[in-house]
Design a protein around this motif. Structure first.
Motif, PDB file in Angstrom:
ATOM      1  N   GLN A  35      29.243  51.945  37.318  1.00 29.47           N
ATOM      2  CA  GLN A  35      28.606  52.771  38.301  1.00 29.47           C
ATOM      3  C   GLN A  35      28.866  52.365  39.837  1.00 29.47           C
ATOM      4  O   GLN A  35      29.262  53.149  40.638  1.00 29.47           O
ATOM      5  CB  GLN A  35      26.941  53.004  38.057  1.00 29.47           C
ATOM      6  N   ILE A  36      28.543  51.004  39.835  1.00 26.59           N
ATOM      7  CA  ILE A  36      28.649  50.216  41.142  1.00 26.59           C
ATOM      8  C   ILE A  36      30.152  49.916  41.612  1.00 26.59           C
ATOM      9  O   ILE A  36      30.345  49.172  42.466  1.00 26.59           O
ATOM     10  CB  ILE A  36      27.554  49.077  41.408  1.00 26.59           C
ATOM     11  N   SER A  37      31.015  50.353  40.450  1.00 26.53           N
ATOM     12  CA  SER A  37      32.517  49.961  40.486  1.00 26.53           C
ATOM     13  C   SER A  37      32.712  48.300  40.470  1.00 26.53           C
ATOM     14  O   SER A  37      33.934  47.744  40.690  1.00 26.53           O
ATOM     15  CB  SER A  37      33.143  50.308  41.931  1.00 26.53           C
ATOM     16  N   PHE A  38      31.950  47.727  39.964  1.00 26.19           N
ATOM     17  CA  PHE A  38      31.941  46.128  39.482  1.00 26.19           C
ATOM     18  C   PHE A  38      33.240  46.202  38.530  1.00 26.19           C
ATOM     19  O   PHE A  38      34.250  45.436  38.491  1.00 26.19           O
ATOM     20  CB  PHE A  38      30.943  45.583  39.093  1.00 26.19           C
ATOM     21  N   SER A  39      33.121  47.174  37.722  1.00 25.58           N
ATOM     22  CA  SER A  39      34.223  47.238  36.547  1.00 25.58           C
ATOM     23  C   SER A  39      34.975  48.293  36.588  1.00 25.58           C
ATOM     24  O   SER A  39      34.560  49.281  37.439  1.00 25.58           O
ATOM     25  CB  SER A  39      33.525  47.077  35.136  1.00 25.58           C
ATOM     26  N   ASP A  40      35.983  48.498  35.724  1.00 27.35           N
ATOM     27  CA  ASP A  40      36.922  49.794  35.836  1.00 27.35           C
ATOM     28  C   ASP A  40      36.581  50.720  34.637  1.00 27.35           C
ATOM     29  O   ASP A  40      37.058  51.798  34.665  1.00 27.35           O
ATOM     30  CB  ASP A  40      38.324  49.300  35.973  1.00 27.35           C
ATOM     31  N   ALA A  41      36.021  50.161  33.448  1.00 28.65           N
ATOM     32  CA  ALA A  41      35.739  51.148  32.388  1.00 28.65           C
ATOM     33  C   ALA A  41      34.531  50.701  31.542  1.00 28.65           C
ATOM     34  O   ALA A  41      34.331  49.363  31.727  1.00 28.65           O
ATOM     35  CB  ALA A  41      37.020  51.224  31.650  1.00 28.65           C
ATOM     36  N   ALA A  57      41.168  39.830  37.111  1.00 31.21           N
ATOM     37  CA  ALA A  57      42.217  40.641  36.513  1.00 31.21           C
ATOM     38  C   ALA A  57      42.223  41.707  37.583  1.00 31.21           C
ATOM     39  O   ALA A  57      41.394  42.245  38.114  1.00 31.21           O
ATOM     40  CB  ALA A  57      41.741  40.944  34.911  1.00 31.21           C
ATOM     41  N   ASP A  58      43.433  42.581  37.184  1.00 33.76           N
ATOM     42  CA  ASP A  58      43.474  43.929  37.988  1.00 33.76           C
ATOM     43  C   ASP A  58      42.268  44.930  37.463  1.00 33.76           C
ATOM     44  O   ASP A  58      41.765  45.527  38.151  1.00 33.76           O
ATOM     45  CB  ASP A  58      44.864  44.362  37.849  1.00 33.76           C
ATOM     46  N   LEU A  59      42.157  44.890  36.129  1.00 32.48           N
ATOM     47  CA  LEU A  59      41.223  45.796  35.619  1.00 32.48           C
ATOM     48  C   LEU A  59      40.278  45.384  34.726  1.00 32.48           C
ATOM     49  O   LEU A  59      40.620  44.091  33.899  1.00 32.48           O
ATOM     50  CB  LEU A  59      42.092  46.808  34.635  1.00 32.48           C
ATOM     51  N   MET A  60      39.085  45.514  34.688  1.00 30.09           N
ATOM     52  CA  MET A  60      37.882  44.665  33.949  1.00 30.09           C
ATOM     53  C   MET A  60      37.542  45.908  32.919  1.00 30.09           C
ATOM     54  O   MET A  60      36.730  46.796  33.354  1.00 30.09           O
ATOM     55  CB  MET A  60      37.133  44.134  34.801  1.00 30.09           C
ATOM     56  N   TRP A  61      37.698  46.115  31.644  1.00 37.05           N
ATOM     57  CA  TRP A  61      37.230  46.991  30.819  1.00 37.05           C
ATOM     58  C   TRP A  61      36.073  46.320  30.045  1.00 37.05           C
ATOM     59  O   TRP A  61      36.354  45.370  29.292  1.00 37.05           O
ATOM     60  CB  TRP A  61      38.304  47.557  29.814  1.00 37.05           C
ATOM     61  N   VAL A  62      35.021  46.796  29.981  1.00 38.44           N
ATOM     62  CA  VAL A  62      33.733  46.358  29.470  1.00 38.44           C
ATOM     63  C   VAL A  62      33.146  47.057  28.274  1.00 38.44           C
ATOM     64  O   VAL A  62      33.114  48.379  28.415  1.00 38.44           O
ATOM     65  CB  VAL A  62      32.559  46.163  30.459  1.00 38.44           C
TER      66      VAL A  62
END
Ligand code: COA
Length: 565
Positions: free
Chosen positions: A460-466, A403-408
């Motif tokens: 922190q490692i930019s694997f996800s976006d939020a 997906a474009d964004l991954m919010w966890v």
């Protein structure tokens, strides 16, 4: 401190505690509870300051607890003792429950209390309560207990009173289909789900029941199987009916019900068909869609996050349909316990049991998963968001990353690697998505080190976006709020154009088909090559074989060259 996690398995609770203790700069190592002598060896190699047992099925040997302080996590309130704590609480319909950190002693669950935490007990399965509420309470109570242990001034107290509840037996779980109403059947099965299930029978043959959901419109004579839909069967209770999603037959593995009883299910009438829109009243609907303003929300909830070939194909069909809707943003919600854990290892194993080929089914499944990921990556009319409220592992992580964004959600554990499953290479376009996000070196390290990531670390490692706080309900509300804002942004069309241009540039640099082909060359070797590691690992995983050693990447005290500082 040096803290040893002594555990039956490296489950998500153990992963979470390990990550949180490392964040506090403790040196953490893991040992599986294999035998007393192996535990003794681990303790002598690591010389821990403290031992924590997040998940044990046997008592710690006296040779260890008499020399080291050992914290035991008991999923019950202070004074509660015994091996079926959560089962009894759920079966009784309690609304408040807790978790206690006890010191191990000769008497099981009878030691002094270092900390405890309480929580509201929801209407949910035991496994779900364990993964969410117990894990959350454990993380609070364990950190408090560790702080108290470090302070040296705290003296743990024995509870004023206590009671022992034995292992819950199947006679106490049994369903009387003639007399039990829907609420009772749901409560009984949920108190036994994911293990051991409720011993019952279908089509006159014994099996254990799991994964139940209420039906409010269809009815039939109590006890009768009245309909089927996708992988579930509907059985009438005395006041309504209950969908049964999974069963385990004697000597077998847990499977979708219509697969476990494939011939018998074929004779059961189909329930009225549903379209993708969310049904108005409760029923079995593992994929459904709703819209709020300019936001489409595609819900999918697959038991244990496992996605079979057919489930991937159906979800892809729903996605293709949702992409045609006049929306600007499309949210994929996944399940609350698991967003996705990748290909369905039990269904793959079942293919070989039925005289087919597990390699062929693995190949079909990963191709269906890739088709789904491709559909997501190539969405043009909407910004896509993977809203990850539950844990996610292996291919599930990379499906979300498509997906474009991954919010966890903050409490989620991610395992974005494949190698634990018999050195599986993995696909789902991870070679495209991962290095772009975290860089080539970090991507290699993630795949090689096979360590879980907390939601915070993933951000922190930019694997996800939020990384968004709160329980699953809070999370869904926040996601909807943010998605609605994004969909209504004045520059949303410009954002979509920028996204399409970026995709075109990426495609020109290296087509997605190339990434897929390279990954699938490795996967073909995993499935059909001379090294059977994947098939062996899958077999052990689905049959829950007991571990016979702790993997080196977890047991740092077993690393070559390990020396006590
Ligand atoms: N297929 C089928 N079942 C799966 C599954 C999969 N891909 N992933 C998890 N499950 C099942 C487990 O067998 C277990 O079943 P149970 O209900 O009978 O106990 C249940 O889901 C929960 O798994 P568990 O391992 O207890 O959860 P966890 O939160 O402690 O750990 C993972 C999560 C993702 C680390 C772990 O489940 C895992 O390694 N899964 C396999 C992932 C994988 O290799 N997928 C294939 C490659 S894409």
């Amino acid at each position: 401190m040096r803290i040893l996690l002594l555990t039956h398995a490296f489950n998500s609770l153990t992963q979470r505690l390990g990550s949180e203790l490392r964040q506090l700069e403790h040196t953490v190592s893991v040992e599986f509870d294999i035998s007393d002598s192996v535990t003794e060896e681990a303790v002598s190699l690591f010389a821990p300051d403290l031992i924590i047992a997040p998940y044990l099925r046997r008592a710690i040997p006296e040779s260890v607890w008499s020399r080291y302080v050992c914290f035991i996590l008991h999923p019950g309130v202070v004074g509660d003792r015994g091996p079926s704590a959560l089962d009894w609480a759920l079966a009784a319909g309690l609304t408040q429950w807790g978790l206690t950190v006890l010191q191990a002693e000769a008497e099981l669950d009878g030691g002094p209390v270092w900390a405890n935490a309480s929580f509201s007990l929801p209407v949910a399965s035991k496994a779900s309560v364990y993964r969410q509420h117990v894990t959350e309470a454990a993380s609070v109570a364990v950190l408090q207990a560790v702080a108290r242990f470090t302070s040296a001034s705290f003296v743990p107290q024995r509870p004023a009173s206590s009671y022992w509840r034995p292992m819950m037996r199947q006679t106490e779980r049994a369903i009387d289909w003639q007399r039990n109403d829907t609420a009772t059947v749901l409560r009984k099965v949920r108190a036994a789900d994911g293990f051991p299930g409720v011993a019952d029978s279908l089509f006159g043959q014994p099996c254990h029941l799991f994964d139940v959901c209420p039906e409010t419109t269809l009815r039939g004579p109590p006890g009768q199987i009245i309909a089927r839909r996708e992988t579930a069967l509907l059985r009438a209770t005395c006041d309504a009916a209950v969908w049964i999603g999974h069963v385990k037959r004697p000597g077998g593995i847990k499977l979708p019900t219509t697969l476990a009883f494939i011939d018998e299910s074929a004779t059961v009438p189909q329930a009225p068909e549903l379209d993708w829109w969310r049904a108005k009243s409760p029923t079995w609907q593992d994929i459904c869609y709703e819209e709020v303003d300019q936001v489409g929300i595609l819900h999918f909830e697959f038991y244990n996050g496992a996605m079979s070939t057919v489930q991937c194909e159906r979800l892809r069909a729903a996605l293709v349909w949702a992409k045609q809707r006049p929306t600007n943003v499309l949210v994929l919600t996944g399940g609350t316990d698991f967003w996705s854990n990748g290909i369905h290892l039990n269904v793959i194993e079942a293919a070989s049991l039925a005289g087919g080929s597990a390699a062929d089914e693995s190949w079909r499944n990963i191709n269906a998963m890739n088709d789904l990921a491709l559909e997501l990556i190539t969405t043009e009319q909407q910004i896509t968001i993977a809203a990850v409220a539950g844990n996610t592992g292996a291919g599930g992580c990379f499906l979300a990353r498509a997906a474009d964004l991954m919010w966890v959600r903050e409490a989620v554990m991610l395992n974005p690697h494949y190698k634990n499953m018999g050195n599986l290479y993995g696909s789902e376009y991870w070679t495209y998505s991962l290095p772009r996000r975290v860089g080539l070196e970090a991507a290699k390290a993630i795949m090689h080190n096979r360590q879980p990531l907390t939601a915070k670390q993933a951000l922190q490692i930019s694997f996800s976006d939020a990384c968004l706080p709160g329980d699953c309900n809070d999370f869904q509300e926040t996601v909807l709020h943010l998605a609605t804002k994004l969909a209504a942004a004045p520059d949303i069309k410009a954002q979509l154009t920028t996204k399409s241009e970026a995709r075109e540039r990426d495609e020109a640099a290296q087509p997605l088909a190339d990434y897929r082909q390279q990954e699938m060359t490795h996967m073909h070797r995993n499935f059909y090559g001379f090294d059977p590691s994947y098939h062996v690992a899958r077999h052990h995983f689905v049959y829950k074989a007991l571990a016979s050693w702790t993997p080196r990447h977890l047991a740092i005290h077993r690393e070559l060259g390990w020396k006590l500082p």
